[in-house]
Scaffold this active site. Structure first.
Site, PDB file in Angstrom:
ATOM      1  N   GLY A   1       0.817  -1.216   0.000  1.00  0.00           N
ATOM      2  CA  GLY A   1       0.000   0.000   0.000  1.00  0.00           C
ATOM      3  C   GLY A   1       0.849   1.264   0.000  1.00  0.00           C
ATOM      4  CG  MET A   2       0.559   6.178   0.170  1.00  0.00           C
ATOM      5  SD  MET A   2       1.284   6.348  -1.449  1.00  0.00           S
ATOM      6  CE  MET A   2      -0.198   6.594  -2.447  1.00  0.00           C
ATOM      7  CG  HIS A   3       5.272   1.074   1.866  1.00  0.00           C
ATOM      8  ND1 HIS A   3       6.602   0.746   1.962  1.00  0.00           N
ATOM      9  CD2 HIS A   3       4.936   0.869   0.580  1.00  0.00           C
ATOM     10  CE1 HIS A   3       7.043   0.366   0.776  1.00  0.00           C
ATOM     11  NE2 HIS A   3       6.058   0.427  -0.080  1.00  0.00           N
ATOM     12  CB  ALA A   4       7.639   5.340   4.692  1.00  0.00           C
TER      13      ALA A   4
ATOM     14  CD  GLU B   1       6.705  -1.052  -2.984  1.00  0.00           C
ATOM     15  OE1 GLU B   1       5.767  -1.779  -2.664  1.00  0.00           O
ATOM     16  OE2 GLU B   1       6.869   0.096  -2.538  1.00  0.00           O
TER      17      GLU B   1
END
Lengths: 157, 89
Positions: free
Chosen positions: B13-16, B87
């Site tokens: 998901g929208m991780h760092a 990723e």
């Protein structure tokens, strides 16, 4: 989720001494090991350092969010370490980093980690520059905890 | 202003790290770029804003771009997201 709900005064390190990425991560890992956030501080150290090597976890405004996942975790653990002098943590805005919110989450549920990061980001946004200044002025963990609670209970503006 | 809906497909998901990459791409454009999730808006050039979305895999994102290079900007942002931010999964 809010930062104050994840933190407690005993998880706040008021006088972080490290001056490099490596020494800061080591100091925080040892601290979280002593506070029994994790069983093995060296494993935490390796994981956090591996994450930093993928790219700095610095955010703009003097804040960094070192983080990793560990299988042994039953819940997310958060600590705050404050460096009075600041550390060159490869931040995007080139400023020294003073606040290290370190988050260790279990791999599952996957959303938990995102929610912890979001809580820190909201606090950073709400507090703006004043958050760093007020936390740097805190003389002990209890005062620092109070600063965070005050920021989070403040009305959204 | 132009907009397009995309689904967040990378597993984390929208991780760092993903948010950092998105900011780096967005900053290359002059246009204002907004990511909207369930009515909550974040500036794609602000990592703090993106992290507050706490968007997991499967989240529907509405990307809005406005400015002289809005078409290129929208295309680049959509490409990054649909390519899973580079990723593996």
């Amino acid at each position: 989720m809010q930062v104050h709900a994840l933190l407690s005064p005993e998880l706040i390190l008021i006088d972080l001494k490290g001056k490099t990425v490596e020494s800061v991560i080591r100091e925080i890992s040892k601290f979280m090991g002593e506070k029994r956030c994790v069983k093995d501080w060296e494993k935490l150290y390796e994981r956090l350092l591996a994450r930093e090597s993928l790219g700095s976890t610095s955010l703009p405004g003097g804040i960094a969010v070192p983080h990793c996942k560990m299988e042994e975790m039953k819940e997310a653990k958060l600590s705050l370490a404050i460096s009075k002098e600041g550390v060159d943590f490869n931040s995007p805005d080139g400023k020294l980093t003073h606040l290290f919110f370190t988050a260790v989450s279990p791999p599952s549920p996957p959303n938990l980690h995102l929610q912890v990061l979001a809580a820190i980001a909201r606090l950073a946004r709400k507090g703006k520059e004043g958050l760093v200044d007020k936390l740097l002025e805190s003389e002990n963990p209890k005062e620092a905890m109070q600063v965070i609670e005050n920021e989070e209970f403040k009305d959204e503006s | 202003m132009i907009k397009r809906e995309v689904i967040l497909v990378n597993r984390l998901g929208m991780h760092a790290r993903a948010a950092t990459k998105l900011v780096q791409i967005a900053q290359k454009f002059r246009s204002k770029i907004i990511i909207e999730v369930n009515g909550m808006e974040a500036d794609a050039k602000s990592i703090l804003g993106l992290l507050t979305l706490a968007a997991p895999v499967g989240t529907k994102l509405l990307i809005k771009a406005e400015g002289e290079d809005e078409e290129k900007a929208l295309k680049a942002v959509v490409a990054l997201i649909t390519n899973r931010f580079g990723e593996g999964e």
